[in-house]
Design a protein around this motif. Structure first.
Motif, PDB file in Angstrom:
ATOM      1  N   PRO A 270       0.822  -1.217   0.000  1.00 32.41           N
ATOM      2  CA  PRO A 270       0.000   0.000   0.000  1.00 32.41           C
ATOM      3  C   PRO A 270       0.853   1.263   0.000  1.00 32.41           C
ATOM      4  O   PRO A 270       1.850   1.350   0.709  1.00 32.41           O
ATOM      5  N   VAL A 271       0.431   2.223  -0.795  1.00 36.64           N
ATOM      6  CA  VAL A 271       1.133   3.497  -0.896  1.00 36.64           C
ATOM      7  C   VAL A 271       0.289   4.559  -0.201  1.00 36.64           C
ATOM      8  O   VAL A 271      -0.904   4.680  -0.468  1.00 36.64           O
ATOM      9  N   ASP A 272       0.913   5.324   0.713  1.00 39.62           N
ATOM     10  CA  ASP A 272       0.183   6.348   1.457  1.00 39.62           C
ATOM     11  C   ASP A 272       0.140   7.687   0.721  1.00 39.62           C
ATOM     12  O   ASP A 272      -0.884   8.359   0.696  1.00 39.62           O
ATOM     13  N   ILE A 273       1.286   8.073   0.164  1.00 37.46           N
ATOM     14  CA  ILE A 273       1.392   9.404  -0.436  1.00 37.46           C
ATOM     15  C   ILE A 273       1.888   9.282  -1.870  1.00 37.46           C
ATOM     16  O   ILE A 273       2.904   8.631  -2.133  1.00 37.46           O
ATOM     17  N   LEU A 274       1.186   9.914  -2.788  1.00 38.75           N
ATOM     18  CA  LEU A 274       1.617  10.002  -4.176  1.00 38.75           C
ATOM     19  C   LEU A 274       2.256  11.373  -4.389  1.00 38.75           C
ATOM     20  O   LEU A 274       1.631  12.400  -4.108  1.00 38.75           O
ATOM     21  N   ILE A 275       3.499  11.384  -4.890  1.00 36.01           N
ATOM     22  CA  ILE A 275       4.195  12.641  -5.184  1.00 36.01           C
ATOM     23  C   ILE A 275       4.305  12.774  -6.699  1.00 36.01           C
ATOM     24  O   ILE A 275       4.925  11.943  -7.359  1.00 36.01           O
ATOM     25  N   ILE A 276       3.689  13.816  -7.247  1.00 39.22           N
ATOM     26  CA  ILE A 276       3.762  14.105  -8.685  1.00 39.22           C
ATOM     27  C   ILE A 276       4.691  15.299  -8.838  1.00 39.22           C
ATOM     28  O   ILE A 276       4.421  16.367  -8.281  1.00 39.22           O
ATOM     29  N   SER A 277       5.775  15.147  -9.571  1.00 38.53           N
ATOM     30  CA  SER A 277       6.797  16.194  -9.489  1.00 38.53           C
ATOM     31  C   SER A 277       7.569  16.380 -10.786  1.00 38.53           C
ATOM     32  O   SER A 277       7.754  15.437 -11.557  1.00 38.53           O
ATOM     33  N   ASP A 278       8.042  17.632 -10.989  1.00 37.87           N
ATOM     34  CA  ASP A 278       9.062  17.918 -12.002  1.00 37.87           C
ATOM     35  C   ASP A 278      10.285  18.547 -11.328  1.00 37.87           C
ATOM     36  O   ASP A 278      11.134  19.121 -11.992  1.00 37.87           O
ATOM     37  N   ASP A 279      10.343  18.433  -9.987  1.00 41.51           N
ATOM     38  CA  ASP A 279      11.463  18.971  -9.213  1.00 41.51           C
ATOM     39  C   ASP A 279      12.049  17.834  -8.380  1.00 41.51           C
ATOM     40  O   ASP A 279      11.550  17.502  -7.307  1.00 41.51           O
ATOM     41  N   GLU A 280      13.121  17.228  -8.884  1.00 42.77           N
ATOM     42  CA  GLU A 280      13.690  16.044  -8.249  1.00 42.77           C
ATOM     43  C   GLU A 280      14.220  16.335  -6.855  1.00 42.77           C
ATOM     44  O   GLU A 280      14.063  15.536  -5.930  1.00 42.77           O
ATOM     45  N   VAL A 281      14.856  17.494  -6.674  1.00 41.22           N
ATOM     46  CA  VAL A 281      15.458  17.819  -5.380  1.00 41.22           C
ATOM     47  C   VAL A 281      14.401  17.931  -4.290  1.00 41.22           C
ATOM     48  O   VAL A 281      14.482  17.289  -3.235  1.00 41.22           O
ATOM     49  N   GLU A 282      13.369  18.754  -4.544  1.00 45.90           N
ATOM     50  CA  GLU A 282      12.351  18.971  -3.528  1.00 45.90           C
ATOM     51  C   GLU A 282      11.486  17.731  -3.302  1.00 45.90           C
ATOM     52  O   GLU A 282      11.075  17.440  -2.177  1.00 45.90           O
ATOM     53  N   SER A 283      11.201  16.984  -4.369  1.00 44.83           N
ATOM     54  CA  SER A 283      10.379  15.777  -4.204  1.00 44.83           C
ATOM     55  C   SER A 283      11.126  14.719  -3.399  1.00 44.83           C
ATOM     56  O   SER A 283      10.528  14.005  -2.594  1.00 44.83           O
ATOM     57  N   THR A 284      12.449  14.623  -3.593  1.00 49.21           N
ATOM     58  CA  THR A 284      13.246  13.667  -2.813  1.00 49.21           C
ATOM     59  C   THR A 284      13.267  14.051  -1.342  1.00 49.21           C
ATOM     60  O   THR A 284      13.157  13.208  -0.449  1.00 49.21           O
TER      61      THR A 284
ATOM     62  N   VAL B  84      -2.122  13.453  -1.911  1.00 52.67           N
ATOM     63  CA  VAL B  84      -1.345  13.679  -3.133  1.00 52.67           C
ATOM     64  C   VAL B  84      -0.594  14.999  -2.994  1.00 52.67           C
ATOM     65  O   VAL B  84      -1.179  16.006  -2.573  1.00 52.67           O
ATOM     66  N   TYR B  85       0.702  14.974  -3.313  1.00 58.35           N
ATOM     67  CA  TYR B  85       1.516  16.194  -3.315  1.00 58.35           C
ATOM     68  C   TYR B  85       1.943  16.481  -4.759  1.00 58.35           C
ATOM     69  O   TYR B  85       2.447  15.582  -5.453  1.00 58.35           O
ATOM     70  N   ILE B  86       1.714  17.706  -5.214  1.00 57.78           N
ATOM     71  CA  ILE B  86       2.247  18.160  -6.498  1.00 57.78           C
ATOM     72  C   ILE B  86       3.442  19.051  -6.182  1.00 57.78           C
ATOM     73  O   ILE B  86       3.295  20.115  -5.571  1.00 57.78           O
ATOM     74  N   VAL B  87       4.642  18.606  -6.570  1.00 63.17           N
ATOM     75  CA  VAL B  87       5.872  19.345  -6.271  1.00 63.17           C
ATOM     76  C   VAL B  87       6.421  19.897  -7.584  1.00 63.17           C
ATOM     77  O   VAL B  87       6.774  19.133  -8.480  1.00 63.17           O
ATOM     78  N   MET B  88       6.487  21.220  -7.698  1.00 60.56           N
ATOM     79  CA  MET B  88       6.777  21.835  -8.992  1.00 60.56           C
ATOM     80  C   MET B  88       7.959  22.787  -8.910  1.00 60.56           C
ATOM     81  O   MET B  88       8.213  23.396  -7.866  1.00 60.56           O
ATOM     82  N   ARG B  89       8.683  22.894 -10.024  1.00 59.01           N
ATOM     83  CA  ARG B  89       9.782  23.862 -10.106  1.00 59.01           C
ATOM     84  C   ARG B  89       9.238  25.278 -10.150  1.00 59.01           C
ATOM     85  O   ARG B  89       9.808  26.199  -9.576  1.00 59.01           O
ATOM     86  N   GLU B  90       8.132  25.461 -10.890  1.00 59.26           N
ATOM     87  CA  GLU B  90       7.522  26.777 -11.020  1.00 59.26           C
ATOM     88  C   GLU B  90       6.019  26.645 -10.811  1.00 59.26           C
ATOM     89  O   GLU B  90       5.400  25.670 -11.246  1.00 59.26           O
ATOM     90  N   VAL B  91       5.432  27.628 -10.139  1.00 62.67           N
ATOM     91  CA  VAL B  91       3.983  27.648  -9.973  1.00 62.67           C
ATOM     92  C   VAL B  91       3.407  28.304 -11.223  1.00 62.67           C
ATOM     93  O   VAL B  91       3.261  29.516 -11.307  1.00 62.67           O
TER      94      VAL B  91
END
Length: 838
Positions: free
Chosen positions: A719-733, A766-773
């Protein structure tokens, strides 16, 4: 291995080669950072550029043929070219500022482009399976917005692999340089891009007309425009994309901000900086009653040319007085007094009027170069405004309509002032908030429909997997005794390998008569693909070692080519200067081959002595063959230079006479060492962490296929608790690490993945982690919120009030400002998961 992963690995070496070659040519320190490689179309690439560019055509010739280009901003090309011809610093800054791309600069930058093309050629010839060259052809100055995408100029309209990195020279950050390589010859083309290009326009798109300017054309102009004879063939119109058009506008406004810093500083003779540009839609009411604070000075900017309209420049009264006072060189004390008293005298008004003229000139310059219509901004009147006294329904001081506002922070000599605002009628810029939001929602619906239409592959059954394994032709492997414990057995193997490392250090040192150190041993499971494309760096020498005795198999010893030459050269006692030359030139001649062969024999003897006495089966290692291997040219599915199996890799750092060299790697088949159960579990776990399904895991061992299948089943669903959708590898890690420390399981996907299929029932957030808003991020929020009711957190930099409001409108429940500290992240997780669960 995918074509993309192979090419990306090669391009990493290309960047190193380019950095080294250009640095040597210019005699300065060059670094390349922020490298990214993406598949793109001609239109997408040129839409992403702003300002004048220098494009050098690149021909690919040989076993791969095609056309591409090398693109860099004109100022960066001038700076590089000027550095090569050693222009004095002051003169270089002047020609860069004036964008003087002379014949001499063109020739000097052309040499740099040649070096870059040569670097690509050299690395690809060494590492790629096909032989071809990058040939730099003619170069030209171009304005991206004026490119005709349908033509073959300056490059054909096809898919490209875009290689981009930022340049730093002598610590000074410059812009980005881009190489476009044709995608198809490298097997990188995307059917999705092709279909997007090939799709015929819908009926609505065929009839679509571009928005008109805010003022209609005169009747005689309409007659003149329609007086030309009309062809029988209807004109095919390109669909107007409001999101892409707005991005183009935003890039132009960013260029204006940068140019304002240069021009206003030059006018005032002081260091003036404009930064942090933010663009948004705004109404007249919101502008005067929410956005503007305190007394303002408004400059009326008349728009003329192919469009006629008005724009407006706003700056706080005190800041207007300060800029005007600096221009007329008021003494500091007097300047502070007039600012404090808000004395906007005629002299100061005239002086500020000159600043406003410079601003209008900057916007004129950028828009004439980059906008779809040629327009000019002419400063007319200047007046003071008290925002709260403005009558919204009147036409004074501006029309009651929707505007697009560009806001910039401003400082003088490092002292922060207020904000400067330029507003444009949205209709004049052919953008409207409603159109853009409708477009984003349509795109989200379309993607969801496409995602739901994708057929789901059926995973093979246990019996199918077992049958495949039983039919495989593999070397002999030991039978497991009852009660076999793979974890304890792995510890035994690690202990033997550690002893081998110590003995190898002693024996090789004695053979060479030199101080050899073997350290930093790491033993782990690895696939053939991961070894050659993630671990092995540069050219290698492989010694094949046959395993004989109670088991028969093969193992493989790898040294870097330079280390093989170095150790072999020591053995045959080459003089230091000759040895250094041979290593540098990578001269692996017959003498070096024979000498290194002796070293490999010694190492084989070390492993034989220890494994024959202490391993569960008596086995010996016999060196049988030596060959050079270029990792990036290895065909993973073939049996060369070794079969496609799961291996147990023993990796050791080699040091010679106190100097660190490369790594020594020994690959031992995992099944031979009875580590195949551990291998199966690790591979499945890695696949699960990467978001892949069990059907993508190949069971390679033959000893106990049914058990292997059962191991896979046990790991298939976690089971997965949190889904991270990202284009920012540093912040998502960073976010993933904090979440895992808090006891949550994580899955990370990119913006390009199938988001609908990633949103499953067991998720908690769900977390959306982005380089730019930006609009891409808001579009993602729409897609997620329309697919689930899970808590949705948006993490990104530079949040403003309007962006937060828009995010909430699109379904975002919470905001996380990045870069975020560990404490910020854990507090956010606590608020959105722990407390909600409680």
């Amino acid at each position: 291995m995918s074509s993309k992963k192979r090419i990306d690995k090669i391009l990493t070496s290309v960047h190193d080669q380019v950095k080294e070659e250009i640095g040597v040519l210019l005699g300065v320190k060059i670094s390349l950072g922020g490298a990214r490689n993406t598949l793109t179309s001609k239109q997408e690439f040129f839409d992403s550029l702003a300002g004048k560019q220098i494009l050098a055509r690149i021909d690919l010739s040989g076993e791969i043929e095609g056309k591409g280009c090398l693109v860099i901003g004109i100022k960066d090309a001038i700076r590089l070219g000027g550095t090569l011809i050693m222009l004095p610093d002051s003169e270089l800054e002047e020609v860069v500022g004036r964008e003087e791309y002379t014949d001499e600069t063109e020739d000097s930058y052309g040499e740099i482009a040649n070096i870059i093309a040569g670097s690509y050629t050299k690395v690809f010839e060494e590492m790629y399976s096909k032989s071809f060259r990058f040939i730099r052809k003619e170069q030209e100055i171009l304005v991206p917005v004026k490119i005709d995408v349908a033509s073959d100029e300056p490059v054909p309209d096809q898919q490209y692999y875009q290689v981009t990195c930022a340049i730093t020279m002598e610590g000074r950050q410059m812009g980005e340089i881009h190489m476009l390589m044709p995608a198809e010859p490298f097997g990188l083309q995307s059917e999705e891009l092709s279909q997007k290009k090939a799709e015929p326009p819908t009926a609505a798109e065929e009839s679509e007309v571009e928005p008109a300017a805010s003022e209609p054309a005169a009747e005689d102009e309409v007659v003149a425009a329609t007086a030309e004879p009309v062809s029988d063939t209807p004109l095919k119109k390109t669909k107007f994309d409001p999101v892409k058009h707005r991005k183009r506008i935003d890039k132009m406004l960013a260029a204006c901000c940068k140019k304002l810093t240069e021009e206003v500083s030059s006018l005032l003779g002081e260091s003036v900086k404009f930064s942090e540009v933010e663009n948004s839609y705004i109404s007249k009411e919101d502008l005067f009653f929410e956005e503007l604070e305190g007394k303002q000075v408004m400059a009326d900017m008349e728009v003329s040319g192919e469009l006629q309209d008005k724009s407006y420049l706003f700056l706080g009264l005190k800041d207007s007085i300060r800029l005007g006072g600096v221009l007329i060189m008021l003494p500091p004390n007097e300047l502070e007094n007039v600012v404090s008293d808000e004395e906007f005298s005629e002299d100061l008004k005239d002086a500020y009027g000159e600043v406003a003229n410079i601003v209008s000139g900057v916007y004129t310059s950028v828009f004439e170069e980059q906008y779809t219509e040629k327009i000019r901004f002419v400063k007319k009147t200047i007046q003071q405004i008290v925002p709260m006294k403005v009558d919204i329904d009147s036409e004074d001081p501006v029309m009651n309509q929707q505007y697009y506002m560009s806001v910039m922070s401003m400082s003088v000599d490092g002292n922060a002032l207020g904000k400067m605002r330029m507003i444009f009628p949205s209709a004049m810029l052919k953008i409207a908030q409603a159109d853009e939001e409708e477009h984003a929602e349509e795109a989200a619906v379309q993607e969801n429909n496409e995602a739901s239409a994708v057929p789901v592959a059926t995973a093979p059954t246990d019996s199918e997997e077992t049958q495949d394994v039983e039919n495989a032709d593999t070397p002999s492997v030991p039978r497991r005794a009852a009660g076999f414990d793979p974890v304890k057995h792995r510890k035994l193997v690690d202990k033997l390998l550690k002893e081998c490392g110590k003995t190898m250090q002693k024996e090789v040192s004695a053979l060479l008569g030199a101080d050899i150190l073997i350290s930093e041993m790491e033993n782990r499971l690895i696939t053939k693909e991961d070894f050659f494309f993630d671990v092995a760096n540069g050219k290698q020498v492989m010694a094949k070692m046959d395993v004989v005795g109670e088991l028969e198999n093969e193992s493989y010893l790898f040294f870097t080519l330079k280390d093989a030459i170095h150790t072999g050269g020591i053995l045959i006692m080459l003089p230091p200067s000759e040895l250094e030359s041979a290593v540098s030139a990578e001269e692996f001649n017959e003498d070096s081959v024979d000498a290194f062969g002796e070293i490999a024999n010694i190492i084989a003897g070390v492993y034989t002595a220890i494994f024959e006495k202490q391993y569960t089966e008596k086995i010996r290692f016999v060196k049988t063959d030596l060959k050079q291997v270029v990792p990036m040219k290895v065909d993973i599915e073939s049996d060369e230079p070794c079969p496609d199996l799961v291996y147990y890799m023993s990796s050791m750092l080699l040091s010679i006479k106190g100097e660190r060299q490369g790594n020594i790697n020994l690959l031992l088949p995992a099944a031979m060492l009875q580590l195949d159960e551990v291998a199966q579990e690790d591979v499945v776990e890695e696949r699960r962490a990467a978001g892949l399904e069990k059907s993508e895991v190949k069971v390679k061992d033959t000893a106990d296929a049914g058990e292997g299948a059962r191991q896979a089943d046990r790991h298939e669903h976690v089971p997965v608790d949190i889904l991270i959708i990202s284009d920012d590898e540093v912040e998502s890690t960073r976010l993933a690490t904090c979440a895992e420390e808090s006891g949550f399981s994580i899955r990370k996907v990119s913006f390009k993945d199938n988001i609908r299929s990633a949103i499953t029932s067991e998720l908690k957030a769900v977390y959306i982690v982005m380089r730019e808003v930006d609009e891409k991020a808001f579009g993602m929020a729409i897609r997620v919120s329309s697919s689930s009711s899970l808590p949705l957190v948006a993490a990104g930099p530079g949040w403003t009030r309007s962006k937060v409001i828009k995010a909430v409108k699109y379904g975002v429940n919470d905001i996380l400002l990045t870069p975020a500290t560990t404490e910020d992240i854990k507090e956010n997780i606590e608020n959105n998961l722990v407390q909600m669960a409680a």
